[in-house]
Design an enzyme around this catalytic site. Structure first.
Site, short mmCIF file in Angstrom:
data_model
loop_
_atom_site.label_atom_id
_atom_site.label_comp_id
_atom_site.label_asym_id
_atom_site.label_seq_id
_atom_site.Cartn_x
_atom_site.Cartn_y
_atom_site.Cartn_z
N GLU A 79 -11.70 8.68 1.33
CA GLU A 79 -11.67 9.60 2.47
C GLU A 79 -12.77 9.29 3.49
OE1 GLU A 79 -12.13 13.37 0.66
OE2 GLU A 79 -10.19 13.32 -0.36
N HIS A 111 -14.33 11.34 -7.02
CA HIS A 111 -12.90 11.12 -7.17
C HIS A 111 -12.47 11.53 -8.56
CE1 HIS A 111 -9.00 9.00 -7.38
NE2 HIS A 111 -9.00 9.10 -6.07
#
Length: 362
Positions: free
Chosen positions: A305, A246
């Protein structure tokens, strides 16, 4: 200057704080782990919007307002044509949202909160050759979304899982789509314009358009035994492992844990394919081990995700609709930031550094 505005502070906000070093997300003074403990979409939406509109918000009132607004916006489904419904789901959603008035008031905001929740299930049903289902004002937003998608009342576990997802992704600092919303709001263009700009940013694969490929990866891995070898080969080819790493978080994304927790009641009650969940667990474990060995100096952990893909698949959403479901939850954050910008901010007008050729000397 920093390319991509890395570490550049562009706004002050009371809405959310993303602590990438500690792996913590705070929304309006409440940590994510507290928000998802039985929280609902209406609850987090009221938390984000209170004091930013001309009236106060609470969870019970917002549930009533949203139920009424879902019924009002459904008429736009009946007015749309076949060409619109042939578009990808997120593009069809955007076209329908563009039909709403572009005001700054309470009614506009409530319509924008209700519209994606109504439009996406209707679009998906029409694309399957099925008739759209009108909203049910007696249900919560999460429960009605699932009913309009499947034609069946959802289970308690399914409703709770979708509520957790919508709460988890309601706001997340100054990400690309939220920044787009604030830029448009700073011009006083209207809330619908802010949401449309944000949705256009969200659909990009580097932002909200990414969860679907997690399922493509799981499909390709196929079996738990194959996870280590497949992931190693993917890294050898220079590919990114979807659902890991991320831009902000240096440790595990707290939203990943929230969504993994939301899946557990579905798994325990037999509402998730056990083969799929076992495969996901194997891929997660293998990926973390390989990334730690291959990239020891880069903090690459599970991000939102990975479990978004598993949860939305379990709830019956096709992978091409994942960005649209993300938009259902994030619209409240876009609206809150747009209102905060309109109330307290100036026209956003950064400077650029010219690096092109200079005119010839006289």
């Amino acid at each position: 200057m920093q390319n991509g505005l890395e570490d550049v502070i562009a706004a002050e906000t009371q809405l959310s704080d993303v602590d990438g070093e500690a792996g913590r997300l705070i929304i309006r003074g409440v940590s994510l782990d507290h928000l998802v403990a039985g929280g609902t979409y209406e609850g987090v939406a009221a938390l984000l919007l209170d004091e930013l509109m001309e009236r106060s918000f609470d969870e019970a009132l917002l549930r009533t307002w949203l139920a009424e607004a879902r019924a009002r916006v459904f008429i736009h489904i009946e007015a749309a044509d076949a060409a619109l419904f042939a578009l990808p789901p997120v593009d069809a959603m955007r076209a329908l949202i563009a039909r709403l008035p572009d005001g700054e008031d309470f009614d506009t905001a409530i319509a924008l909160l209700a519209a994606p929740a109504v439009f996406l299930p209707a679009i998906l049903r029409l694309q399957r050759g099925e008739k759209p289902i009108a909203p049910d004002a007696s249900l919560s937003q999460a429960a009605d979304i699932l009913r309009m998608l499947t034609g069946r009342l959802p289970t308690i576990e399914q409703t709770a899982a979708l509520d957790t997802y919508l709460v988890t992704i309601s706001d997340h600092g100054l990400n690309a789509s939220t920044f787009a919303s604030r830029v448009i709001a700073s011009t006083q263009a209207g809330l619908t314009s802010s949401v449309l700009a944000a949705l256009s940013a969200l659909k990009g694969p580097l932002h909200g358009g990414a969860p679907g490929p997690v399922l493509d990866m799981l499909d390709a891995v196929a079996t738990p035994e194959n996870a280590g070898r497949w992931l190693a080969d993917a890294l050898d080819r220079g590919e990114r492992l979807m659902g890991f790493g991320h831009r902000i978080y240096r440790v595990r994304d707290p939203r990943a844990d929230a969504l993994k927790g939301a899946l557990k009641p579905l798994i325990a009650s037999g509402q998730v394919d056990s083969v799929r969940s076992e495969l996901a667990e194997a891929v997660e474990a293998a990926a973390l081990a390989i990334l730690k060995a291959r990239k020891p100096n880069r903090p690459l952990d599970v991000n939102v995700e990975f479990y978004t893909a598993l949860l939305l698949e379990a709830l019956g959403f096709p992978r091409q609709a994942f960005t649209g479901v993300f938009a259902i939850g994030r619209t409240v954050g876009w609206l809150a930031h747009a209102r905060e910008q309109a109330l307290d901010g100036r026209l956003i007008r950064p400077q650029s550094v010219y690096i092109g050729p200079l005119p010839a000397a006289a």
